[in-house]
Scaffold this active site. Structure first.
Site, mmCIF file in Angstrom:
data_model
loop_
_atom_site.group_PDB
_atom_site.id
_atom_site.type_symbol
_atom_site.label_atom_id
_atom_site.label_comp_id
_atom_site.label_asym_id
_atom_site.label_seq_id
_atom_site.Cartn_x
_atom_site.Cartn_y
_atom_site.Cartn_z
ATOM 1 N N CYS A 9 30.016 44.596 65.839
ATOM 2 C CA CYS A 9 28.599 44.293 66.040
ATOM 3 C C CYS A 9 28.159 45.065 67.291
ATOM 4 O O CYS A 9 28.824 46.013 67.697
ATOM 5 C CB CYS A 9 28.332 42.792 66.135
ATOM 6 S SG CYS A 9 29.000 41.960 67.591
ATOM 7 N N ARG A 15 28.622 37.966 66.579
ATOM 8 C CA ARG A 15 28.965 38.143 65.170
ATOM 9 C C ARG A 15 30.388 38.634 64.940
ATOM 10 O O ARG A 15 31.129 38.058 64.140
ATOM 11 C CB ARG A 15 27.971 39.100 64.497
ATOM 12 C CG ARG A 15 26.552 38.551 64.470
ATOM 13 C CD ARG A 15 25.564 39.578 64.034
ATOM 14 N NE ARG A 15 25.413 40.615 65.061
ATOM 15 C CZ ARG A 15 24.713 41.735 64.908
ATOM 16 N NH1 ARG A 15 24.102 41.956 63.760
ATOM 17 N NH2 ARG A 15 24.616 42.604 65.880
ATOM 18 N N ASP A 125 21.608 39.006 64.120
ATOM 19 C CA ASP A 125 22.133 38.785 65.464
ATOM 20 C C ASP A 125 21.516 37.501 66.012
ATOM 21 O O ASP A 125 20.312 37.435 66.230
ATOM 22 C CB ASP A 125 21.785 39.972 66.360
ATOM 23 C CG ASP A 125 22.466 39.909 67.716
ATOM 24 O OD1 ASP A 125 23.025 38.843 68.073
ATOM 25 O OD2 ASP A 125 22.435 40.918 68.429
#
Length: 167
Positions: A9, A15, A125
């Site tokens: 990420c 994440r 996100d």
């Protein structure tokens, strides 16, 4: 032979470490010979633990997040380190493709392993949002990680039982 998977990420604190933790638990439960890691395309949080909100959301579902943020290296992408590199969103996928040299067939999007009618193409996100965003990410990870694991180690993997009793 151990298969290796890298989740990526942006900052490697929400994440991708959550994906690492979810995938690790599935791999342990299903006794899969897989090594899992995570990294970020940016170095904002190198050395930091996962975001506390993600740690709490993951813990509520029985996952432990222990990684420390690191920035993805060009050598991570050459195909000899990881069998599969999975970007959480299209922006990070593009960054990985731009950074890679040689074949990029092993660099994929997480959404490649999700039902496109049910989930968005990017794992959102949750960093700047509310706590519900962390649960949305975990929902997506719980759906996609078993499919990723199966693609790495073989079709008969899912005949095993996954322990959903956290009590």
């Amino acid at each position: 032979m151990t298969k290796r998977c890298l989740f990526v990420c942006m900052g490697n604190i929400c994440r991708s470490p959550a994906a690492e933790g979810v995938m690790q638990r599935f791999a342990e439960e299903l006794r899969a010979n897989v090594s899992i890691d995570s990294a970020g395309t940016h170095g904002y949080h190198v050395g930091d633990p996962p975001d506390q909100r993600m740690i709490q959301a993951a813990a509520a579902r029985g996952y432990e997040l222990h990684s420390r943020a690191r920035q993805v290296a060009k050598s991570d992408l050459d195909g000899s380190h990881f069998d599969l590199v999975i970007a959480m969103d299209s922006e990070n996928h593009s960054a990985l493709l731009a950074m890679a040299s040689g074949s990029t067939d092993h660099i994929r999007m997480f959404s490649d392993y999700l039902d496109s009618d049910e989930y968005p193409s990017d794992v959102p996100d949750p960093y700047y949002g509310e706590s519900e965003g962390f649960d949305v990410v975990l929902d997506m990870l719980e759906e996609g990680c078993p499919i990723i694991l199966q693609s790495l180690v073989g079709a008969d993997l899912m005949e095993a039982e996954f322990d959903t009793d956290f009590g």
